[in-house]
Design a protein around this motif. Structure first.
Motif, PDB file in Angstrom:
ATOM      1  N   ARG A 155      55.238 -38.480 -99.428  1.00  0.00           N
ATOM      2  CA  ARG A 155      54.475 -37.400-100.030  1.00  0.00           C
ATOM      3  C   ARG A 155      55.363 -36.214-100.402  1.00  0.00           C
ATOM      4  NH1 ARG A 155      49.415 -36.798 -95.973  1.00  0.00           N
ATOM      5  NH2 ARG A 155      50.667 -38.100 -94.609  1.00  0.00           N
ATOM      6  N   LYS A 156      55.173 -35.724-101.625  1.00  0.00           N
ATOM      7  CA  LYS A 156      55.978 -34.616-102.117  1.00  0.00           C
ATOM      8  C   LYS A 156      55.698 -33.345-101.314  1.00  0.00           C
ATOM      9  CE  LYS A 156      57.460 -32.634-106.529  1.00  0.00           C
ATOM     10  NZ  LYS A 156      57.189 -32.560-107.987  1.00  0.00           N
ATOM     11  N   TYR A 157      56.749 -32.642-100.982  1.00  0.00           N
ATOM     12  CA  TYR A 157      56.700 -31.370-100.247  1.00  0.00           C
ATOM     13  C   TYR A 157      56.218 -31.534 -98.798  1.00  0.00           C
ATOM     14  CZ  TYR A 157      57.049 -29.503-104.981  1.00  0.00           C
ATOM     15  OH  TYR A 157      57.452 -29.242-106.271  1.00  0.00           O
ATOM     16  N   ALA A 158      56.039 -32.768 -98.322  1.00  0.00           N
ATOM     17  CA  ALA A 158      55.594 -32.965 -96.933  1.00  0.00           C
ATOM     18  C   ALA A 158      56.656 -32.465 -95.950  1.00  0.00           C
ATOM     19  CB  ALA A 158      55.289 -34.439 -96.685  1.00  0.00           C
ATOM     20  N   THR A 200      56.894 -28.651 -96.039  1.00  0.00           N
ATOM     21  CA  THR A 200      55.763 -28.023 -95.338  1.00  0.00           C
ATOM     22  C   THR A 200      55.965 -28.051 -93.830  1.00  0.00           C
ATOM     23  OG1 THR A 200      54.261 -28.704 -97.117  1.00  0.00           O
ATOM     24  CG2 THR A 200      53.263 -28.101 -95.006  1.00  0.00           C
ATOM     25  N   VAL A 201      56.375 -29.204 -93.303  1.00  0.00           N
ATOM     26  CA  VAL A 201      56.574 -29.352 -91.855  1.00  0.00           C
ATOM     27  C   VAL A 201      57.692 -28.439 -91.363  1.00  0.00           C
ATOM     28  CG1 VAL A 201      57.339 -30.935 -90.038  1.00  0.00           C
ATOM     29  CG2 VAL A 201      55.662 -31.696 -91.731  1.00  0.00           C
ATOM     30  N   THR A 202      58.810 -28.415 -92.092  1.00  0.00           N
ATOM     31  CA  THR A 202      59.965 -27.626 -91.628  1.00  0.00           C
ATOM     32  C   THR A 202      59.735 -26.120 -91.755  1.00  0.00           C
ATOM     33  OG1 THR A 202      61.007 -27.954 -93.807  1.00  0.00           O
ATOM     34  CG2 THR A 202      61.680 -29.432 -92.019  1.00  0.00           C
ATOM     35  N   LEU A 205      56.523 -34.426 -88.677  1.00  0.00           N
ATOM     36  CA  LEU A 205      57.023 -35.513 -89.525  1.00  0.00           C
ATOM     37  C   LEU A 205      56.341 -36.829 -89.190  1.00  0.00           C
ATOM     38  CD1 LEU A 205      60.840 -34.633 -89.492  1.00  0.00           C
ATOM     39  CD2 LEU A 205      59.234 -34.278 -91.372  1.00  0.00           C
ATOM     40  N   LEU A 206      56.029 -37.019 -87.917  1.00  0.00           N
ATOM     41  CA  LEU A 206      55.330 -38.230 -87.493  1.00  0.00           C
ATOM     42  C   LEU A 206      53.945 -38.305 -88.143  1.00  0.00           C
ATOM     43  CD1 LEU A 206      55.884 -40.617 -85.531  1.00  0.00           C
ATOM     44  CD2 LEU A 206      54.619 -39.341 -83.803  1.00  0.00           C
ATOM     45  N   ILE A 207      53.293 -37.159 -88.241  1.00  0.00           N
ATOM     46  CA  ILE A 207      51.948 -37.102 -88.821  1.00  0.00           C
ATOM     47  C   ILE A 207      51.969 -37.421 -90.315  1.00  0.00           C
ATOM     48  CG2 ILE A 207      50.029 -35.535 -89.375  1.00  0.00           C
ATOM     49  CD1 ILE A 207      50.667 -34.105 -86.697  1.00  0.00           C
ATOM     50  N   VAL A 208      52.971 -36.923 -91.025  1.00  0.00           N
ATOM     51  CA  VAL A 208      52.987 -37.100 -92.492  1.00  0.00           C
ATOM     52  C   VAL A 208      53.726 -38.362 -92.929  1.00  0.00           C
ATOM     53  CG1 VAL A 208      52.863 -34.605 -92.848  1.00  0.00           C
ATOM     54  CG2 VAL A 208      55.103 -35.719 -92.794  1.00  0.00           C
TER      55      VAL A 208
END
Length: 510
Positions: free
Chosen positions: A450-453, A456-458, A496-499
């Motif tokens: 997913r783009k920008y995932a 977003t997380v970081t 990261l695990l979630i996305v």
């Protein structure tokens, strides 16, 4: 103290570095600048990395923290800081066992290339940007600390403005690094580490002689004054020994193993076996050197007290009617205000600038390398000639020099004596996402499409870490210390695990 003589010594020292730079930069190219043509001697790299790791913070701040147990001003007291050094030592073994083999197997110029191959271009650029931000802030904070000491105790009496001092020192660093890069730094850092350690030993010997004590007798007096306490057993304290060790370990993994400045010197060694020798030798030497700095700190307080120094509520006063000095200022004040003889003042100045330059030259070269390789892909650009690439790289080097100057001036405007400790806390926020990203890439086989995932997380992870830190401080007696970076890395990993999703193909690079 003859300020003019000390200034001449600084200029002579720089002339030596410039001569080394001229010699090592002959026939240099972009590969020399970025990774030293992968031909660096592992013993020189190991020894030179001591200077980069210690910096001016260790040279003047660590000795000052020893007296905290009485004055109550600093995060560490006595020899408590040594528990973090033990954590550093363990961390270097993990870097040698896990990260170095990965970097050599992939033949990396920038370690953040791994993130691009493991995930995508977005991850590669995010890793590089977090590093550039972290290293720029951290390096200039360390630079500010040393430049400020030189300014207050040496150049201000000569009428030299602070901005001139900062600019001249940065230009010095620029002049001897812009051609040779890593190839030059491996040699100059070795020289500077040698001078720093010689200064450390000379100051210890002088103070022992002045106090008419052997090393064993001095250590006994330090024990009597509770300066040698190593273990903090208060679980709620920031310096509780177990979390200090754990925090030190993860700080090493991130600020060495995931840091382009430190790792570009390691991967400039010709093979993995020698790179591991470099890392482990460096780790062992660092144990001894940090202990020596703490011992020096205790001796400084003993010497100052013999000369009439004493504690007050807000600091430590040198002699009767003197001004209060903070821990960071104790060593410079004794060395440069007539408490030590001229020869020790000279030795201190040489040691101080030897601590300044390694933290500046490596950082300036590393952020330039990361920007060129990770963001501009300069090493992969076939549309430009080698000469065109070199001109662009030099231009970027100049831009980062200007940025470093601006940041130093900002720190001067803030003028906070505890700014170095604040910056160490900031590192917990900026290096945490790198820790989570690399850990997720190495220990899982999941992919992120997913783009920008990842972005977003970081970005969210440091914000959540800050909120957790604020809530814990407000509603409990527990104080989060160096484990901040672990919390940040864990939040990044879970995000990261979630996305992410299971990979359809095996990941060859992890």
């Amino acid at each position: 103290m003859n300020a003019t003589l000390l200034l001449l010594i600084i200029l002579a020292y720089f002339a030596l570095l410039l001569g080394v730079s001229f010699y090592t930069a002959r026939n240099s190219n972009n590969e020399s600048f970025f990774i030293g043509n992968r031909n660096s001697n592992w013993m020189l790299v190991a020894f030179g990395m001591i200077g980069t790791s210690l910096s001016g913070v260790t040279f003047i701040s660590v000795p000052g923290t020893v007296g905290k147990m009485t004055s109550g001003m600093y995060p560490y007291g006595g020899f408590e800081y040594y528990m973090m050094v033990i954590g550093f030592f363990i961390g270097y073994f993990i870097v040698a066992a896990v990260l170095l083999p990965l970097y050599y197997r992939m033949n990396l110029t920038s370690i953040y290339t791994y993130l691009g191959k493991r995930f995508n271009v977005e991850a590669h650029k995010i890793g590089s940007i977090f590093f550039i931000i972290s290293r720029s802030i951290g390096a200039t904070a360390r630079l500010y600390l040393v430049v400020n000491v030189l300014q207050i105790f040496l150049l201000e009496p000569l009428g030299v403005p602070f901005w001139v001092t900062s600019l001249v020192l940065l230009l010095m660093v620029l002049l001897y690094t812009f051609e040779g890069g890593v190839k030059t730094i491996v040699i100059t850092d070795t020289l500077q580490t040698s001078f720093m350690i010689i200064s450390l030993i000379a100051c210890i010997i002088y103070i022992l002689h002045s106090l008419d004590l052997s090393a064993g007798e001095a250590f006994g007096q330090l024990q009597e004054k509770a300066y040698t306490r190593v273990l903090n057993l208060d679980m709620n304290a920031k310096t509780y020994f177990l979390k200090t060790i754990l925090g030190g370990m993860f700080i090493t993994i991130t600020m060495t193993g995931l840091d382009q400045e430190m790792m570009q010197k390691n991967i400039s060694v010709n093979n993995l076996r020698n790179a591991k020798k470099n890392m482990l030798s460096f780790a062992g030497i660092l144990l001894i050197v940090n202990l020596a700095f703490l011992f020096l700190g205790g001796l400084l307080y003993l010497y100052a007290q013999q000369q009439g120094g004493h504690y007050i509520d807000k600091g430590f006063v040198l002699g009767s009617g003197g001004a209060s000095v903070m821990g960071d200022d104790l060593f410079p004040a004794l060395s440069l205000q007539g408490h030590f003889p001229m020869i020790i003042s000279v030795i201190f100045i040489i040691g101080l600038i030897s601590a300044l330059f390694p933290s500046a030259d490596g950082a300036l070269t590393a952020v330039t390398s990361s920007y060129c390789v990770d963001l501009l892909k300069l090493n992969e650009d076939t549309s430009k000639t080698e000469s065109q690439k070199k001109k662009l790289r030099i231009r970027i080097h100049l831009i980062f020099t200007v940025l470093f100057f601006v940041l130093i001036m900002i720190f001067k405007a803030i003028n906070n004596k505890s700014i170095v400790y604040l910056i160490m806390e900031v590192a917990g926020y900026t290096y945490g996402p790198l820790l989570g990203l690399f850990a997720f890439g190495i220990f899982t086989k999941r992919q992120i499409d997913r783009k920008y995932a990842i972005l977003t997380v970081t970005l969210l992870a440091p914000v959540l870490t800050y909120i957790i830190n604020a809530l814990v401080s407000a509603y409990s007696h527990y104080a989060i210390g160096v484990e901040l970076i672990i919390i940040n890395g864990l939040i990044t990993f879970l995000g990261l695990l979630i996305v992410s999703h299971k990979a359809n193909l095996p990941i060859k690079t992890a």
